[in-house]
Scaffold this motif. Structure first.
Motif, PDB file in Angstrom:
ATOM      1  N   CYS A  22       0.872  -1.172   0.000  1.00 58.24           N
ATOM      2  CA  CYS A  22       0.000   0.000   0.000  1.00 58.24           C
ATOM      3  C   CYS A  22       0.907   1.219   0.000  1.00 58.24           C
ATOM      4  CB  CYS A  22      -0.902  -0.010   1.227  1.00 58.24           C
ATOM      5  SG  CYS A  22      -1.874   1.503   1.442  1.00 58.24           S
ATOM      6  N   THR A  23       0.920   1.939  -1.101  1.00 61.41           N
ATOM      7  CA  THR A  23       1.780   3.104  -1.239  1.00 61.41           C
ATOM      8  C   THR A  23       0.958   4.364  -1.089  1.00 61.41           C
ATOM      9  OG1 THR A  23       3.270   1.894  -2.696  1.00 61.41           O
ATOM     10  CG2 THR A  23       3.419   4.289  -2.732  1.00 61.41           C
ATOM     11  N   ALA A  24       1.444   5.265  -0.252  1.00 60.03           N
ATOM     12  CA  ALA A  24       0.754   6.523   0.003  1.00 60.03           C
ATOM     13  C   ALA A  24       1.409   7.652  -0.763  1.00 60.03           C
ATOM     14  CB  ALA A  24       0.750   6.832   1.488  1.00 60.03           C
ATOM     15  N   SER A  25       0.606   8.559  -1.264  1.00 60.20           N
ATOM     16  CA  SER A  25       1.114   9.766  -1.905  1.00 60.20           C
ATOM     17  C   SER A  25       0.351  10.950  -1.330  1.00 60.20           C
ATOM     18  CB  SER A  25       0.933   9.696  -3.416  1.00 60.20           C
ATOM     19  OG  SER A  25      -0.437   9.561  -3.747  1.00 60.20           O
ATOM     20  N   GLY A  26       0.941  12.094  -1.444  1.00 60.05           N
ATOM     21  CA  GLY A  26       0.280  13.290  -0.939  1.00 60.05           C
ATOM     22  C   GLY A  26       0.969  13.872   0.272  1.00 60.05           C
ATOM     23  N   ARG A  27       1.469  13.002   1.130  1.00 60.00           N
ATOM     24  CA  ARG A  27       2.263  13.448   2.277  1.00 60.00           C
ATOM     25  C   ARG A  27       2.900  12.228   2.904  1.00 60.00           C
ATOM     26  NH1 ARG A  27       0.103  14.994   7.893  1.00 60.00           N
ATOM     27  NH2 ARG A  27       1.965  13.772   8.349  1.00 60.00           N
ATOM     28  N   ALA A  28       3.922  12.466   3.702  1.00 59.79           N
ATOM     29  CA  ALA A  28       4.550  11.365   4.426  1.00 59.79           C
ATOM     30  C   ALA A  28       3.601  10.919   5.537  1.00 59.79           C
ATOM     31  CB  ALA A  28       5.877  11.808   5.013  1.00 59.79           C
ATOM     32  N   PHE A  29       3.548   9.632   5.777  1.00 64.44           N
ATOM     33  CA  PHE A  29       2.597   9.138   6.768  1.00 64.44           C
ATOM     34  C   PHE A  29       3.280   8.495   7.970  1.00 64.44           C
ATOM     35  CE2 PHE A  29       1.736   5.008   4.125  1.00 64.44           C
ATOM     36  CZ  PHE A  29       3.002   4.544   4.384  1.00 64.44           C
ATOM     37  N   THR A  30       4.393   9.082   8.348  1.00 61.02           N
ATOM     38  CA  THR A  30       5.139   8.510   9.465  1.00 61.02           C
ATOM     39  C   THR A  30       4.352   8.527  10.765  1.00 61.02           C
ATOM     40  OG1 THR A  30       6.181  10.661   9.765  1.00 61.02           O
ATOM     41  CG2 THR A  30       7.394   9.033   8.484  1.00 61.02           C
ATOM     42  N   ASP A  31       3.430   9.454  10.913  1.00 62.44           N
ATOM     43  CA  ASP A  31       2.664   9.515  12.161  1.00 62.44           C
ATOM     44  C   ASP A  31       1.220   9.084  11.954  1.00 62.44           C
ATOM     45  OD1 ASP A  31       1.926  13.100  12.257  1.00 62.44           O
ATOM     46  OD2 ASP A  31       1.971  11.660  10.615  1.00 62.44           O
ATOM     47  N   TYR A  32       0.979   8.298  10.922  1.00 63.93           N
ATOM     48  CA  TYR A  32      -0.353   7.807  10.640  1.00 63.93           C
ATOM     49  C   TYR A  32      -0.530   6.414  11.218  1.00 63.93           C
ATOM     50  CZ  TYR A  32      -1.888  11.368   7.287  1.00 63.93           C
ATOM     51  OH  TYR A  32      -2.308  12.521   6.696  1.00 63.93           O
ATOM     52  N   SER A  33      -1.737   6.146  11.675  1.00 58.19           N
ATOM     53  CA  SER A  33      -2.128   4.775  11.975  1.00 58.19           C
ATOM     54  C   SER A  33      -2.703   4.179  10.693  1.00 58.19           C
ATOM     55  CB  SER A  33      -3.167   4.747  13.090  1.00 58.19           C
ATOM     56  OG  SER A  33      -2.607   5.174  14.311  1.00 58.19           O
ATOM     57  N   MET A  34      -2.283   2.959  10.388  1.00 57.87           N
ATOM     58  CA  MET A  34      -2.673   2.365   9.107  1.00 57.87           C
ATOM     59  C   MET A  34      -2.987   0.902   9.300  1.00 57.87           C
ATOM     60  SD  MET A  34       0.162   3.933   6.538  1.00 57.87           S
ATOM     61  CE  MET A  34      -0.822   3.457   5.118  1.00 57.87           C
ATOM     62  N   GLY A  35      -3.708   0.370   8.337  1.00 59.06           N
ATOM     63  CA  GLY A  35      -4.000  -1.053   8.440  1.00 59.06           C
ATOM     64  C   GLY A  35      -4.683  -1.601   7.215  1.00 59.06           C
ATOM     65  N   TRP A  36      -5.065  -2.850   7.342  1.00 57.25           N
ATOM     66  CA  TRP A  36      -5.690  -3.597   6.261  1.00 57.25           C
ATOM     67  C   TRP A  36      -7.050  -4.139   6.694  1.00 57.25           C
ATOM     68  CZ3 TRP A  36      -3.414  -3.891   1.492  1.00 57.25           C
ATOM     69  CH2 TRP A  36      -2.066  -3.544   1.411  1.00 57.25           C
ATOM     70  N   PHE A  37      -7.990  -3.979   5.788  1.00 55.58           N
ATOM     71  CA  PHE A  37      -9.293  -4.625   5.911  1.00 55.58           C
ATOM     72  C   PHE A  37      -9.467  -5.541   4.714  1.00 55.58           C
ATOM     73  CE2 PHE A  37     -11.475  -2.282   9.309  1.00 55.58           C
ATOM     74  CZ  PHE A  37     -10.648  -1.182   9.450  1.00 55.58           C
ATOM     75  N   ARG A  38     -10.415  -6.444   4.806  1.00 55.87           N
ATOM     76  CA  ARG A  38     -10.758  -7.275   3.646  1.00 55.87           C
ATOM     77  C   ARG A  38     -12.267  -7.480   3.610  1.00 55.87           C
ATOM     78  NH1 ARG A  38      -8.144 -13.108   5.515  1.00 55.87           N
ATOM     79  NH2 ARG A  38      -9.664 -13.613   7.159  1.00 55.87           N
ATOM     80  N   GLN A  39     -12.738  -7.750   2.398  1.00 51.21           N
ATOM     81  CA  GLN A  39     -14.168  -7.975   2.228  1.00 51.21           C
ATOM     82  C   GLN A  39     -14.377  -9.068   1.194  1.00 51.21           C
ATOM     83  OE1 GLN A  39     -16.483  -4.452   1.384  1.00 51.21           O
ATOM     84  NE2 GLN A  39     -18.357  -5.436   2.131  1.00 51.21           N
ATOM     85  N   ALA A  40     -14.991 -10.141   1.634  1.00 52.23           N
ATOM     86  CA  ALA A  40     -15.330 -11.242   0.743  1.00 52.23           C
ATOM     87  C   ALA A  40     -16.727 -11.003   0.168  1.00 52.23           C
ATOM     88  CB  ALA A  40     -15.283 -12.560   1.509  1.00 52.23           C
ATOM     89  N   PRO A  41     -17.024 -11.594  -0.983  1.00 49.90           N
ATOM     90  CA  PRO A  41     -18.360 -11.407  -1.585  1.00 49.90           C
ATOM     91  C   PRO A  41     -19.472 -11.780  -0.624  1.00 49.90           C
ATOM     92  CG  PRO A  41     -16.887 -12.488  -3.131  1.00 49.90           C
ATOM     93  CD  PRO A  41     -16.156 -12.434  -1.809  1.00 49.90           C
ATOM     94  N   GLY A  42     -20.430 -10.869  -0.469  1.00 45.43           N
ATOM     95  CA  GLY A  42     -21.571 -11.132   0.382  1.00 45.43           C
ATOM     96  C   GLY A  42     -21.324 -11.009   1.868  1.00 45.43           C
ATOM     97  N   LYS A  43     -20.111 -10.563   2.234  1.00 50.21           N
ATOM     98  CA  LYS A  43     -19.776 -10.442   3.658  1.00 50.21           C
ATOM     99  C   LYS A  43     -19.420  -9.004   4.002  1.00 50.21           C
ATOM    100  CE  LYS A  43     -18.232 -15.184   4.343  1.00 50.21           C
ATOM    101  NZ  LYS A  43     -17.173 -16.060   4.900  1.00 50.21           N
TER     102      LYS A  43
END
Length: 129
Positions: A22-43
């Motif tokens: 996951c590449t961010a552009s626009g500003r440095a995100f050193t002080d950002y909280s970040m993560g991953w979500f997922r979504q399966a079909p119908g869920k």
């Protein structure tokens, strides 16, 4: 304005591995909280793994379904977050989204999609033989 872009999805056999980026552009995100979500079909969208920023320190959190198999990391120099996925299972099949927000986030809010201001467009992971 921060923009996030995921890559690295694809099809893999059960037991295999993939690494999402996951590449961010626009500003440095050193002080950002970040993560991953997922979504399966119908869920509903499901929380997967997170890096929580808290007063200069980082904490890592994983859902029970991926703990011990997935590893989240971040390369601040490249403005990129990774999700290393190993021992993949068919139930890991989903669209995977990265999300970010500026600054601190309390632990209880880590798992809530509404806590995040920025989202990528998603990348599809298919685990199938």
């Amino acid at each position: 304005q921060v923009q996030l872009e995921e890559s690295g999805g694809g099809q893999v056999q059960p037991g295999g591995s993939l690494r999402l980026s996951c590449t961010a552009s626009g500003r440095a995100f050193t002080d950002y909280s970040m993560g991953w979500f997922r979504q399966a079909p119908g869920k509903e969208r499901e929380a997967v793994a997170f890096i929580r920023y808290s007063g200069g320190n980082k904490a890592y959190h994983y859902s029970d379904s991926v703990k011990g198999r997935f590893t989240v990391s971040r390369d601040s120099a490249k403005n990129t977050m990774y999700l290393q996925m190993t021992r993949l299972k068919p139930e890991d099949t989903a669209d995977y989204y990265c999300a970010a927000r500026a600054g601190r986030i309390i632990l209880s809010a880590v798992w809530d999609p509404s806590s995040y201001s920025y989202w990528g467009q998603g990348t599809l992971v298919t685990v199938s033989s």
